[in-house]
Design a protein around this motif. Structure first.
Motif, PDB file in Angstrom:
ATOM      1  N   UNK A  56       0.853  -1.162   0.000  1.00 43.58           N
ATOM      2  CA  UNK A  56       0.000   0.000   0.000  1.00 43.58           C
ATOM      3  C   UNK A  56       0.903   1.230   0.000  1.00 43.58           C
ATOM      4  N   UNK A  57       0.575   2.203  -0.819  1.00 41.97           N
ATOM      5  CA  UNK A  57       1.349   3.427  -0.904  1.00 41.97           C
ATOM      6  C   UNK A  57       0.872   4.485   0.078  1.00 41.97           C
ATOM      7  N   UNK A  58       1.813   5.178   0.677  1.00 39.41           N
ATOM      8  CA  UNK A  58       1.526   6.266   1.609  1.00 39.41           C
ATOM      9  C   UNK A  58       2.221   7.529   1.085  1.00 39.41           C
ATOM     10  N   UNK A  59       1.457   8.493   0.608  1.00 39.23           N
ATOM     11  CA  UNK A  59       2.072   9.673   0.003  1.00 39.23           C
ATOM     12  C   UNK A  59       2.687  10.619   1.039  1.00 39.23           C
ATOM     13  N   UNK A  60       3.794  11.197   0.664  1.00 42.12           N
ATOM     14  CA  UNK A  60       4.445  12.212   1.497  1.00 42.12           C
ATOM     15  C   UNK A  60       4.301  13.569   0.817  1.00 42.12           C
ATOM     16  N   UNK A  61       3.113  13.806   0.324  1.00 44.26           N
ATOM     17  CA  UNK A  61       2.806  15.076  -0.311  1.00 44.26           C
ATOM     18  C   UNK A  61       1.322  15.334  -0.135  1.00 44.26           C
ATOM     19  N   UNK A  62       0.918  16.536  -0.405  1.00 45.38           N
ATOM     20  CA  UNK A  62      -0.491  16.880  -0.309  1.00 45.38           C
ATOM     21  C   UNK A  62      -0.957  17.586  -1.561  1.00 45.38           C
ATOM     22  N   UNK A  63      -2.255  17.709  -1.685  1.00 40.46           N
ATOM     23  CA  UNK A  63      -2.893  18.444  -2.779  1.00 40.46           C
ATOM     24  C   UNK A  63      -3.486  19.726  -2.205  1.00 40.46           C
ATOM     25  N   UNK A  64      -3.365  20.800  -2.939  1.00 38.34           N
ATOM     26  CA  UNK A  64      -3.771  22.104  -2.424  1.00 38.34           C
ATOM     27  C   UNK A  64      -4.900  22.727  -3.244  1.00 38.34           C
ATOM     28  N   UNK A  65      -5.682  23.539  -2.560  1.00 37.27           N
ATOM     29  CA  UNK A  65      -6.808  24.235  -3.179  1.00 37.27           C
ATOM     30  C   UNK A  65      -6.940  25.627  -2.592  1.00 37.27           C
ATOM     31  N   UNK A  66      -7.595  26.493  -3.324  1.00 34.74           N
ATOM     32  CA  UNK A  66      -8.009  27.815  -2.827  1.00 34.74           C
ATOM     33  C   UNK A  66      -9.488  27.711  -2.505  1.00 34.74           C
ATOM     34  N   UNK A  67      -9.833  27.908  -1.255  1.00 37.93           N
ATOM     35  CA  UNK A  67     -11.232  27.839  -0.841  1.00 37.93           C
ATOM     36  C   UNK A  67     -12.013  29.044  -1.351  1.00 37.93           C
ATOM     37  N   UNK A  68     -13.268  28.819  -1.716  1.00 39.87           N
ATOM     38  CA  UNK A  68     -14.146  29.935  -2.077  1.00 39.87           C
ATOM     39  C   UNK A  68     -14.435  30.794  -0.862  1.00 39.87           C
ATOM     40  N   UNK A  69     -14.634  30.133   0.270  1.00 39.82           N
ATOM     41  CA  UNK A  69     -14.998  30.815   1.509  1.00 39.82           C
ATOM     42  C   UNK A  69     -14.147  30.231   2.634  1.00 39.82           C
ATOM     43  N   UNK A  70     -13.293  31.029   3.288  1.00 34.50           N
ATOM     44  CA  UNK A  70     -12.438  30.494   4.354  1.00 34.50           C
ATOM     45  C   UNK A  70     -13.220  29.929   5.540  1.00 34.50           C
ATOM     46  N   UNK A  71     -14.499  30.258   5.642  1.00 36.89           N
ATOM     47  CA  UNK A  71     -15.320  29.723   6.725  1.00 36.89           C
ATOM     48  C   UNK A  71     -15.888  28.342   6.407  1.00 36.89           C
ATOM     49  N   UNK A  72     -15.802  27.924   5.154  1.00 30.72           N
ATOM     50  CA  UNK A  72     -16.186  26.574   4.737  1.00 30.72           C
ATOM     51  C   UNK A  72     -14.898  25.856   4.371  1.00 30.72           C
ATOM     52  N   UNK A  73     -14.365  25.067   5.301  1.00 32.29           N
ATOM     53  CA  UNK A  73     -13.018  24.530   5.114  1.00 32.29           C
ATOM     54  C   UNK A  73     -12.886  23.030   5.364  1.00 32.29           C
ATOM     55  N   UNK A  74     -13.987  22.300   5.460  1.00 31.00           N
ATOM     56  CA  UNK A  74     -13.914  20.858   5.692  1.00 31.00           C
ATOM     57  C   UNK A  74     -13.660  20.084   4.408  1.00 31.00           C
ATOM     58  N   UNK A  75     -13.689  18.757   4.519  1.00 30.66           N
ATOM     59  CA  UNK A  75     -13.549  17.891   3.343  1.00 30.66           C
ATOM     60  C   UNK A  75     -14.667  18.240   2.359  1.00 30.66           C
ATOM     61  N   UNK A  76     -14.333  18.394   1.093  1.00 34.61           N
ATOM     62  CA  UNK A  76     -15.251  18.718   0.000  1.00 34.61           C
ATOM     63  C   UNK A  76     -15.783  20.145   0.064  1.00 34.61           C
ATOM     64  N   UNK A  77     -15.100  21.033   0.791  1.00 34.63           N
ATOM     65  CA  UNK A  77     -15.494  22.445   0.791  1.00 34.63           C
ATOM     66  C   UNK A  77     -15.316  23.006  -0.617  1.00 34.63           C
ATOM     67  N   UNK A  78     -16.172  23.925  -1.027  1.00 31.69           N
ATOM     68  CA  UNK A  78     -16.048  24.510  -2.367  1.00 31.69           C
ATOM     69  C   UNK A  78     -14.715  25.238  -2.553  1.00 31.69           C
ATOM     70  N   UNK A  79     -14.121  25.031  -3.702  1.00 27.18           N
ATOM     71  CA  UNK A  79     -12.847  25.674  -4.031  1.00 27.18           C
ATOM     72  C   UNK A  79     -12.979  26.351  -5.377  1.00 27.18           C
ATOM     73  N   UNK A  80     -12.110  27.336  -5.612  1.00 32.95           N
ATOM     74  CA  UNK A  80     -12.171  28.019  -6.896  1.00 32.95           C
ATOM     75  C   UNK A  80     -10.816  28.131  -7.571  1.00 32.95           C
ATOM     76  N   UNK A  81      -9.903  27.267  -7.190  1.00 34.59           N
ATOM     77  CA  UNK A  81      -8.600  27.289  -7.836  1.00 34.59           C
ATOM     78  C   UNK A  81      -7.587  26.463  -7.071  1.00 34.59           C
ATOM     79  N   UNK A  82      -6.372  26.509  -7.565  1.00 35.40           N
ATOM     80  CA  UNK A  82      -5.302  25.759  -6.928  1.00 35.40           C
ATOM     81  C   UNK A  82      -4.676  26.568  -5.808  1.00 35.40           C
ATOM     82  N   UNK A  83      -4.137  25.846  -4.836  1.00 38.62           N
ATOM     83  CA  UNK A  83      -3.506  26.476  -3.688  1.00 38.62           C
ATOM     84  C   UNK A  83      -2.000  26.576  -3.863  1.00 38.62           C
ATOM     85  N   UNK A  84      -1.309  26.753  -2.745  1.00 44.19           N
ATOM     86  CA  UNK A  84       0.153  26.888  -2.804  1.00 44.19           C
ATOM     87  C   UNK A  84       0.807  25.581  -3.241  1.00 44.19           C
ATOM     88  N   UNK A  85       2.057  25.674  -3.631  1.00 44.05           N
ATOM     89  CA  UNK A  85       2.791  24.493  -4.080  1.00 44.05           C
ATOM     90  C   UNK A  85       2.914  24.496  -5.587  1.00 44.05           C
TER      91      UNK A  85
END
Length: 118
Positions: A1-30
């Protein structure tokens, strides 16, 4: 089983909605929406990011403002190693081990095996 040592980033539409599957409108840092685990640790410290382990879906994620990063943290790795052992998998591997921060996750995975008799 593979265990990644990296993450995927997103830009949230609303910083107050930040859980799993929160709406995003672009890519984040990285680079191309990917951030090495070592850079995630640094990002979290530099930005006083909130770090959350999601018990239902098992990943860790962190956010600061509209920046959101999903990745495997210590709890995620521990859960996945336990899953591998419980289901009789032959082992696991980290991708890519050079992305770790001071061998934190690599050592935790190795020590888990030694002390649990895998």
């Amino acid at each position: 089983m593979g265990l990644p040592m990296y993450g995927r980033t997103w830009k949230l539409k609303d910083p107050n909605q930040n859980g799993i599957a929160a709406p995003a409108n672009g890519t984040g840092p990285g680079y191309l929406r990917v951030m090495k685990y070592s850079d995630i640790v640094d990002f979290n410290l530099a930005n006083n990011a909130s770090v959350v382990f999601d018990e239902e879906t098992v990943p860790t994620y962190s956010y600061a403002g509209t920046d959101w990063i999903g990745y495997d943290g210590m709890e995620s790795i521990s859960n996945k190693v336990n899953f591998a052992r419980a289901n009789g998998l032959g082992g696991y591997f980290f991708w890519a081990v050079g992305f770790d921060k001071n061998w934190t996750i690599s050592e935790a995975g190795s020590l888990h095996n030694i002390f649990q008799g895998w």
